[in-house]
Write a protein that holds these residues in place. Sequence first.
Motif, PDB file in Angstrom:
ATOM      1  N   VAL A  79     -17.489  18.741  14.403  1.00 14.75           N
ATOM      2  CA  VAL A  79     -16.453  19.399  13.322  1.00 14.75           C
ATOM      3  C   VAL A  79     -15.240  19.370  13.967  1.00 14.75           C
ATOM      4  N   ILE A  80     -14.032  18.859  13.460  1.00 15.09           N
ATOM      5  CA  ILE A  80     -12.681  19.065  13.977  1.00 15.09           C
ATOM      6  C   ILE A  80     -11.763  19.919  13.277  1.00 15.09           C
ATOM      7  N   ILE A  81     -11.375  21.095  13.716  1.00 17.78           N
ATOM      8  CA  ILE A  81     -10.811  22.062  13.278  1.00 17.78           C
ATOM      9  C   ILE A  81      -9.336  21.725  13.032  1.00 17.78           C
ATOM     10  N   PRO A  82      -8.807  21.671  11.888  1.00 18.08           N
ATOM     11  CA  PRO A  82      -7.054  21.340  11.757  1.00 18.08           C
ATOM     12  C   PRO A  82      -6.268  22.270  12.384  1.00 18.08           C
ATOM     13  N   ASP A  83      -5.086  21.840  13.063  1.00 13.88           N
ATOM     14  CA  ASP A  83      -4.184  22.837  13.419  1.00 13.88           C
ATOM     15  C   ASP A  83      -4.834  23.602  14.349  1.00 13.88           C
ATOM     16  N   CYS A  84      -5.360  23.162  15.332  1.00 15.50           N
ATOM     17  CA  CYS A  84      -6.212  23.758  16.464  1.00 15.50           C
ATOM     18  C   CYS A  84      -6.314  23.138  17.728  1.00 15.50           C
ATOM     19  N   GLY A  85      -5.966  23.817  18.782  1.00 21.69           N
ATOM     20  CA  GLY A  85      -5.929  23.159  20.284  1.00 21.69           C
ATOM     21  C   GLY A  85      -7.409  23.092  20.959  1.00 21.69           C
ATOM     22  N   HIS A  86      -7.549  23.492  22.170  1.00 17.81           N
ATOM     23  CA  HIS A  86      -8.601  23.484  22.841  1.00 17.81           C
ATOM     24  C   HIS A  86      -9.760  24.568  22.721  1.00 17.81           C
ATOM     25  N   MET A  87      -8.940  25.937  22.130  1.00 17.26           N
ATOM     26  CA  MET A  87      -9.977  26.962  21.982  1.00 17.26           C
ATOM     27  C   MET A  87      -9.888  27.472  20.594  1.00 17.26           C
ATOM     28  N   PRO A  88     -10.943  26.881  19.738  1.00 16.09           N
ATOM     29  CA  PRO A  88     -11.076  26.982  18.480  1.00 16.09           C
ATOM     30  C   PRO A  88     -11.386  28.556  18.107  1.00 16.09           C
ATOM     31  N   GLN A  89     -12.075  29.208  19.008  1.00 15.27           N
ATOM     32  CA  GLN A  89     -12.482  30.578  18.517  1.00 15.27           C
ATOM     33  C   GLN A  89     -11.185  31.490  18.376  1.00 15.27           C
ATOM     34  N   PRO A  90     -10.452  31.600  19.437  1.00 16.95           N
ATOM     35  CA  PRO A  90      -8.940  32.404  19.138  1.00 16.95           C
ATOM     36  C   PRO A  90      -8.050  31.626  18.341  1.00 16.95           C
ATOM     37  N   GLU A  91      -7.820  30.448  18.312  1.00 20.91           N
ATOM     38  CA  GLU A  91      -6.917  29.854  17.743  1.00 20.91           C
ATOM     39  C   GLU A  91      -7.177  29.870  15.966  1.00 20.91           C
ATOM     40  N   GLN A  92      -8.241  29.463  15.742  1.00 24.37           N
ATOM     41  CA  GLN A  92      -8.656  29.272  14.248  1.00 24.37           C
ATOM     42  C   GLN A  92      -9.904  30.117  13.930  1.00 24.37           C
ATOM     43  N   PRO A  93     -10.095  31.518  14.374  1.00 33.34           N
ATOM     44  CA  PRO A  93     -11.370  32.058  14.096  1.00 33.34           C
ATOM     45  C   PRO A  93     -12.037  31.974  12.958  1.00 33.34           C
ATOM     46  N   GLN A  94     -11.426  32.056  11.809  1.00 29.59           N
ATOM     47  CA  GLN A  94     -12.010  31.959  10.355  1.00 29.59           C
ATOM     48  C   GLN A  94     -12.819  30.497  10.521  1.00 29.59           C
ATOM     49  N   ALA A  95     -11.847  29.463  10.669  1.00 30.27           N
ATOM     50  CA  ALA A  95     -12.440  28.116  10.602  1.00 30.27           C
ATOM     51  C   ALA A  95     -13.653  27.947  11.611  1.00 30.27           C
ATOM     52  N   THR A  96     -13.516  28.581  12.680  1.00 32.23           N
ATOM     53  CA  THR A  96     -14.442  28.443  13.764  1.00 32.23           C
ATOM     54  C   THR A  96     -15.927  28.976  13.097  1.00 32.23           C
ATOM     55  N   VAL A  97     -15.983  30.133  12.679  1.00 29.83           N
ATOM     56  CA  VAL A  97     -16.928  31.055  11.983  1.00 29.83           C
ATOM     57  C   VAL A  97     -17.352  29.945  10.857  1.00 29.83           C
ATOM     58  N   ALA A  98     -16.430  29.509   9.813  1.00 33.59           N
ATOM     59  CA  ALA A  98     -16.916  28.946   8.684  1.00 33.59           C
ATOM     60  C   ALA A  98     -17.815  27.237   9.173  1.00 33.59           C
ATOM     61  N   ALA A  99     -17.208  26.940  10.333  1.00 37.95           N
ATOM     62  CA  ALA A  99     -18.166  25.829  10.712  1.00 37.95           C
ATOM     63  C   ALA A  99     -19.392  26.115  11.412  1.00 37.95           C
ATOM     64  N   LEU A 100     -19.440  27.370  11.879  1.00 42.16           N
ATOM     65  CA  LEU A 100     -20.847  27.752  12.716  1.00 42.16           C
ATOM     66  C   LEU A 100     -21.764  28.074  11.391  1.00 42.16           C
ATOM     67  N   VAL A 101     -21.068  28.672  10.551  1.00 38.75           N
ATOM     68  CA  VAL A 101     -22.171  29.370   9.435  1.00 38.75           C
ATOM     69  C   VAL A 101     -22.599  27.965   8.591  1.00 38.75           C
ATOM     70  N   GLU A 102     -22.054  26.940   8.324  1.00 39.26           N
ATOM     71  CA  GLU A 102     -22.093  26.097   7.671  1.00 39.26           C
ATOM     72  C   GLU A 102     -23.349  25.115   8.426  1.00 39.26           C
ATOM     73  N   TRP A 103     -22.980  24.849   9.795  1.00 46.56           N
ATOM     74  CA  TRP A 103     -23.985  24.207  10.791  1.00 46.56           C
ATOM     75  C   TRP A 103     -25.250  24.954  10.541  1.00 46.56           C
ATOM     76  N   LEU A 104     -25.320  26.184  10.978  1.00 50.72           N
ATOM     77  CA  LEU A 104     -26.627  26.863  11.043  1.00 50.72           C
ATOM     78  C   LEU A 104     -27.271  27.052   9.830  1.00 50.72           C
ATOM     79  N   ALA A 105     -26.539  27.005   8.634  1.00 50.50           N
ATOM     80  CA  ALA A 105     -27.226  26.839   7.290  1.00 50.50           C
ATOM     81  C   ALA A 105     -27.883  25.453   6.823  1.00 50.50           C
ATOM     82  N   ALA A 106     -27.617  24.549   7.681  1.00 54.74           N
ATOM     83  CA  ALA A 106     -28.067  23.224   7.437  1.00 54.74           C
ATOM     84  C   ALA A 106     -29.433  22.870   7.790  1.00 54.74           C
TER      85      ALA A 106
END
Length: 83
Positions: free
Chosen positions: A56-83
């Motif tokens: 998963v490559i998060i848009p508008d994000c640098g090296h630290m997705p958790q603080p830079e794009q927390p909602q996109a990070t959570v969405a990616a994790l939730v989707e991955w865990l549900a798969a």
Amino acid sequence: MPSFGSQTAIMSRADSRPTLATIECPTLVLTGDQDNTIPNAMSVEMADGISGSRLVIIPDCGHMPQPEQPQATVAALVEWLAA
């Protein structure tokens, strides 16, 4: 920011890419599209080297997705865990 000693240790550690194929657990490779520390090409290589992994490559994000794009990070994790 890592100390000089930490940077030296990171630069001198062995390349682990040859062992990626031995990873047998579910794996998510998560990166930002603007990561200037680990280029996206290396993240793609990492994901390609781990059988069954997901990239998963998060848009508008640098090296630290958790603080830079927390909602996109959570969405990616939730989707991955549900798969």
